[in-house]
Write a protein that holds these residues in place. Structure first.
Motif, PDB file in Angstrom:
ATOM      1  N   SER A   1       6.894  -1.507   5.793  1.00  0.00           N
ATOM      2  CA  SER A   1       5.638  -1.973   5.206  1.00  0.00           C
ATOM      3  C   SER A   1       5.949  -3.052   4.182  1.00  0.00           C
ATOM      4  O   SER A   1       6.970  -2.984   3.497  1.00  0.00           O
TER       5      SER A   1
ATOM      6  N   GLU B   1       0.828  -1.200   0.000  1.00  0.00           N
ATOM      7  CA  GLU B   1       0.000   0.000   0.000  1.00  0.00           C
ATOM      8  C   GLU B   1       0.866   1.255   0.000  1.00  0.00           C
ATOM      9  O   GLU B   1       1.819   1.368   0.764  1.00  0.00           O
ATOM     10  N   ARG B   2       0.530   2.188  -0.863  1.00  0.00           N
ATOM     11  CA  ARG B   2       1.249   3.458  -0.993  1.00  0.00           C
ATOM     12  C   ARG B   2       0.302   4.476  -1.600  1.00  0.00           C
ATOM     13  O   ARG B   2      -0.705   4.115  -2.196  1.00  0.00           O
ATOM     14  N   LYS B   3       0.648   5.746  -1.441  1.00  0.00           N
ATOM     15  CA  LYS B   3      -0.178   6.791  -2.047  1.00  0.00           C
ATOM     16  C   LYS B   3       0.692   7.984  -2.416  1.00  0.00           C
ATOM     17  O   LYS B   3       1.731   8.223  -1.813  1.00  0.00           O
TER      18      LYS B   3
END
Length: 89
Positions: A38, A20-22
Motif C-alpha cells: 500500500s 490508509e491504515r486503521k
C-alpha cells in the motif's frame, strides 16, 4: 489485510506517512493496512523521501511513531484508569 505491531518502524507506523491504515485491536497496539505494498506520501521534511510515494513496508531514519498506536498497551490502560480515578475518586 496486513498487520504491523506498534514497535515496528515502517512507514505504516510512522506519523508522517499519508497512506490508509486503521487500528485493529482494542489495545491500540496493532494497525492494519490492505497490503505491505500500500502506498502513501512521506510528509516528513526531515526525510530524504519527503513528498515521495512510499510503500507501507518502507522505512527511513526520520521515523516518528504514529500516535494512533500505543507502544505498551498495559501502561496506557493503567494511565486511563488513573485518569478516571482522578476524576471520580
Amino acid at each position: 489485510m496486513y498487520q504491523y505491531t506498534c514497535d515496528s518502524k515502517y512507514c505504516a507506523t510512522c506519523s508522517c506517512w499519508s497512506g490508509e491504515r486503521k487500528i485493529c485491536d482494542h489495545f491500540d497496539s496493532r494497525l492494519e493496512v490492505s497490503s505491505p505494498m500500500s502506498t502513501g506520501k512521506c510528509m516528513n521534511q526531515k526525510s530524504g523521501a519527503w513528498q515521495q510515494t512510499r510503500q507501507a513496508n518502507g522505512g527511513c531514519s526520520a521515523f516518528e511513531k504514529w500516535g494512533g498506536v500505543v507502544l505498551n498497551p498495559l501502561d496506557e490502560g493503567l494511565r486511563r484508569v488513573r485518569r478516571l480515578k482522578g476524576r471520580f475518586g
